[in-house]
Design an enzyme around this catalytic site. Structure first.
Site, mmCIF file in Angstrom:
data_model
loop_
_atom_site.group_PDB
_atom_site.id
_atom_site.type_symbol
_atom_site.label_atom_id
_atom_site.label_comp_id
_atom_site.label_asym_id
_atom_site.label_seq_id
_atom_site.Cartn_x
_atom_site.Cartn_y
_atom_site.Cartn_z
ATOM 1 N N ALA A 68 0.841 -1.186 0.000
ATOM 2 C CA ALA A 68 0.000 0.000 0.000
ATOM 3 C C ALA A 68 0.883 1.245 0.000
ATOM 4 O O ALA A 68 2.040 1.211 0.435
ATOM 5 C CB ALA A 68 -0.911 0.003 1.223
ATOM 6 N N GLY A 111 0.480 -5.229 0.842
ATOM 7 C CA GLY A 111 -0.680 -5.288 -0.030
ATOM 8 C C GLY A 111 -0.355 -5.833 -1.406
ATOM 9 O O GLY A 111 -1.217 -6.422 -2.065
ATOM 10 N N GLU A 114 -0.625 -9.476 -1.012
ATOM 11 C CA GLU A 114 -2.038 -9.831 -0.873
ATOM 12 C C GLU A 114 -2.767 -9.752 -2.211
ATOM 13 O O GLU A 114 -3.695 -10.530 -2.461
ATOM 14 C CB GLU A 114 -2.695 -8.912 0.160
ATOM 15 C CG GLU A 114 -2.227 -9.207 1.581
ATOM 16 C CD GLU A 114 -2.796 -8.247 2.602
ATOM 17 O OE1 GLU A 114 -3.476 -8.711 3.531
ATOM 18 O OE2 GLU A 114 -2.571 -7.024 2.469
ATOM 19 N N GLU A 134 3.499 -6.025 7.839
ATOM 20 C CA GLU A 134 2.559 -5.109 8.488
ATOM 21 C C GLU A 134 2.741 -4.995 9.996
ATOM 22 O O GLU A 134 2.635 -3.888 10.560
ATOM 23 C CB GLU A 134 1.106 -5.533 8.169
ATOM 24 C CG GLU A 134 0.659 -5.230 6.759
ATOM 25 C CD GLU A 134 1.024 -6.326 5.761
ATOM 26 O OE1 GLU A 134 0.557 -6.257 4.607
ATOM 27 O OE2 GLU A 134 1.763 -7.274 6.138
#
Length: 252
Positions: A68, A111, A114, A134
């Protein structure tokens, strides 16, 4: 990009039976920001209306996605978390009607990792790296890793990776089932991914859709979902044609 507007964070190539979507924020290491999320929603809307295969890649810069956008992440509060900004688009990609393949060259972190888990299959180069850092930022991997990673590599190994933030190289990723195939030369990555999609494309489109629904369904849906899906396929004209062709070839 032909009809896709100004989604500058993505490059989109349309082929007959598939879309090739390339993340396009090289100056930010393809970090997933709000604009990219919006553009991915547009891609999903199109594939939901007109089902096709999807190849998702980070391009040829030696980076898939660095996660992210940290600058945006720092400013997000609890309401942003509850809005499921990344998890909603990843779930939408996961639920696309036809199979999806992620082609990964270089790091896929946070992310970015993911996003690859949201795809059905993964192909990577030997310089690919996966990781969920994270917890070291004081948050959790909240866009799918807590449930998709255990399904891919097993609960104990997933917990280790989620608890420690340890990175996984391509060799280990293949060994533990995180990726389906690896390639030594990055120049071969897209060809290998397209070859996998070419094999998938030989199947009946309806059989692929119902097989994907069955595999992704919760355990309580079986065997009823399988029975109903098979009943639909047994009455499909495509099934009759394919079985007849098979029997004709065998009888020659």
């Amino acid at each position: 990009m032909g009809g896709w507007g100004q989604a500058v964070s993505l490059d989109i190539e349309e082929r007959g039976d598939r879309l090739v979507v390339t993340l396009n924020r090289p100056e930010k290491r393809n970090a997933i920001d709000a604009e990219m999320v919006s553009a991915l929603h547009d891609v999903c809307a199109r594939l939901e209306r007109e089902p096709r295969l999807l190849l998702l890649t980070g391009g040829s810069e030696g980076i898939f996605a660095a996660g992210a956008d940290i600058a945006q992440l720092r400013e997000r509060g609890r309401l942003d978390a509850l809005a499921a900004i990344n998890s909603a688009i990843f779930a939408r990609i996961r639920a696309l009607p036809l199979p999806t393949v992620a082609a990964i060259d270089g790091p896929a972190l946070g992310g970015g990792a993911e996003l690859t888990y949201a795809c059905d299959l993964r192909v990577c180069t030997e310089r690919a790296v996966f990781g969920q850092p994270e917890v070291r930022l004081g948050i959790l991997a909240g866009a799918g890793a807590t449930h998709r990673l255990p399904a891919l590599v097993g609960e104990a190994r997933a917990k280790e990776l989620l608890f420690t933030g340890r990175r996984v190289n391509a060799e280990e990723a293949l060994r533990i089932g995180l990726v389906n195939r690896t390639v030594a030369d990055p120049a071969d990555l897209l060809g290998t991914a397209h070859g996998l999609l070419d094999e998938i494309a030989k199947a009946s489109g309806l059989a692929l859709r119902l097989t994907k629904l069955a595999v992704d369904a919760p355990p309580g849906a079986h065997p009823q979902l399988d029975l109903v899906s098979q009943a639909v396929l047994f009455e499909d004209e495509e099934k009759r044609r394919r079985v007849t062709d098979f029997l004709d070839r065998k009888g020659r």
